[in-house]
Motif scaffolding. Structure first.
Motif, PDB file in Angstrom:
ATOM      1  N   ARG A 130       0.824  -1.205   0.000  1.00  0.00           N
ATOM      2  CA  ARG A 130       0.000   0.000   0.000  1.00  0.00           C
ATOM      3  C   ARG A 130       0.856   1.251   0.000  1.00  0.00           C
ATOM      4  O   ARG A 130       0.498   2.275  -0.561  1.00  0.00           O
ATOM      5  CB  ARG A 130      -0.932  -0.017   1.214  1.00  0.00           C
ATOM      6  N   SER A 131       2.014   1.155   0.682  1.00  0.00           N
ATOM      7  CA  SER A 131       2.831   2.352   0.810  1.00  0.00           C
ATOM      8  C   SER A 131       3.767   2.569  -0.368  1.00  0.00           C
ATOM      9  O   SER A 131       4.273   3.654  -0.557  1.00  0.00           O
ATOM     10  CB  SER A 131       3.651   2.279   2.105  1.00  0.00           C
ATOM     11  N   ARG A 134       2.768   2.948  -6.770  1.00  0.00           N
ATOM     12  CA  ARG A 134       2.433   4.248  -7.351  1.00  0.00           C
ATOM     13  C   ARG A 134       1.310   4.057  -8.359  1.00  0.00           C
ATOM     14  O   ARG A 134       1.330   3.131  -9.151  1.00  0.00           O
ATOM     15  CB  ARG A 134       3.659   4.844  -8.065  1.00  0.00           C
ATOM     16  N   SER A 135       0.332   4.923  -8.284  1.00  0.00           N
ATOM     17  CA  SER A 135      -0.756   4.850  -9.260  1.00  0.00           C
ATOM     18  C   SER A 135      -1.325   6.245  -9.492  1.00  0.00           C
ATOM     19  O   SER A 135      -1.382   7.072  -8.582  1.00  0.00           O
ATOM     20  CB  SER A 135      -1.860   3.903  -8.787  1.00  0.00           C
ATOM     21  N   GLY A 137      -3.894   9.231 -10.043  1.00  0.00           N
ATOM     22  CA  GLY A 137      -5.125   9.572  -9.347  1.00  0.00           C
ATOM     23  C   GLY A 137      -6.361   9.333 -10.208  1.00  0.00           C
ATOM     24  O   GLY A 137      -6.286   9.193 -11.427  1.00  0.00           O
ATOM     25  N   ARG A 190      -1.153   8.493  -6.059  1.00  0.00           N
ATOM     26  CA  ARG A 190      -0.740   7.690  -4.907  1.00  0.00           C
ATOM     27  C   ARG A 190       0.769   7.607  -4.838  1.00  0.00           C
ATOM     28  O   ARG A 190       1.422   7.311  -5.832  1.00  0.00           O
ATOM     29  CB  ARG A 190      -1.337   6.286  -5.050  1.00  0.00           C
ATOM     30  N   ASN A 191       1.275   7.940  -3.660  1.00  0.00           N
ATOM     31  CA  ASN A 191       2.723   7.848  -3.416  1.00  0.00           C
ATOM     32  C   ASN A 191       3.541   8.662  -4.412  1.00  0.00           C
ATOM     33  O   ASN A 191       4.497   8.178  -5.008  1.00  0.00           O
ATOM     34  CB  ASN A 191       3.178   6.387  -3.438  1.00  0.00           C
TER      35      ASN A 191
END
Length: 306
Positions: A130-131, A134-135, A137, A190-191
């Motif tokens: 989860r951390s 990368r994806s 938005g 994400r990230n």
């Protein structure tokens, strides 16, 4: 449960550096990405395996743990693959400080990873995934009304989204249902990945005066009956203002006049435009005076004499 050789999956040597692993991962991910191989289940499974291998080998802690397990895997197989006769306590983690056996769950984000991965890394694998993943938005969608005259000339619109004022420049020639993408105005990435986009669907409602067909415009013009009979000038409304036209004598009701290049501009092309078609609608005089009635009677008599 079969042993997964992550080095073999990524096609790298066991002594490969993190940079080499990252480079090879990008290469294979591009090759087997679902967008590149739509509907190909084999490529999809390969893509998942590549991601799983990269998840482990790109992380120093997981890689060390995996390398240690690799040396003991043969002993695990010799026990018949049963956890009861092999001590998983040194490998499996449930997320608690004391460790313990991990029960694989399929209703969370780790379900894209194999039983092998989850048996080794447990919650540690899930939280790390989860951390680290990368994806882009999420894309947002919205609708915006643009009236025909605005679509003809182009217009700048300002609206508010999530307490943020956005200004959009709409070029001449847009159509109903056309979509405009505002990059970076969707959900957060994400990230550290890029944010999503805002996709605006333009709605051009019907206009009471003009009918649009592609880049051509159609309009009706009321022309007095005597002017249509004798010929002469009349004015027609366009989206650029009134235009003076000349019609020939004895123009019939419903005659369609074509004005080349006076229609709708072609989107994103500054030169060409469609055509404007003017339909002549004869306008009969109303509230005739006695003199006018007399003249019409004379005309009727003359026409009957022929």
């Amino acid at each position: 449960m079969d042993y997964k050789d992550y080095y073999k999956i990524l096609e790298v040597d066991k002594k490969a550096s993190k940079a080499e692993i990252k480079k090879q991962y990008k290469k294979l991910a591009r090759k087997y990405h679902p967008d590149v191989n739509p509907g190909n289940k084999e490529a999809e499974e390969k893509f998942k395996a590549i991601n799983e291998a990269h998840e482990v080998l790109s992380d120093d802690t997981k890689r060390q743990k995996y390398n240690t397990l690799g040396a003991d895997w043969q002993r695990y197989q010799q026990t018949g693959g049963g956890t009861g006769s092999f001590d998983w306590g040194q490998y499996a983690q449930s997320g608690n400080a004391g460790g313990g056996r991990y029960t694989y769950q399929t209703n969370d984000e780790s379900s894209d990873f194999s039983d092998f991965f989850s048996s080794i890394f447990g919650d540690m694998g899930r939280s790390s995934r989860r951390s680290s993943v990368r994806s882009k938005g999420q894309d947002f969608s919205a609708e915006l009304t643009v009236f025909l005259e605005e679509a003809f000339h182009g217009v700048k619109k300002t609206f508010t989204l999530n307490d943020k004022n956005l200004r959009i420049n709409i070029k001449p020639g847009v159509e109903d249902g056309q979509k405009i993408r505002l990059k970076g105005n969707g959900g957060p990435g994400r990230n550290g990945s890029e944010p999503g986009d805002l996709i605006i669907t333009l709605r051009v409602p019907p206009d009471p005066r003009f009918t649009r067909q592609g880049n051509d415009l159609y309009v009706e013009a009321q022309v007095p009956v005597y002017r249509a009979a004798l010929g002469g000038d009349f004015y027609v409304d366009t989206l650029d203002g009134q235009l003076k036209l000349k019609i020939k004598p004895e123009t019939k009701n419903g005659t369609l006049l074509r004005l080349k290049g006076k229609g709708f501009p072609v989107y994103n092309q500054p030169g060409p435009s469609g055509d404007l078609y003017v339909k002549v609608v004869l306008q009969l005089p109303e509230a005739l005076t006695n003199k006018e009635k007399e003249l019409f009677q004379q005309l009727a008599q003359l026409r009957n004499d022929k």
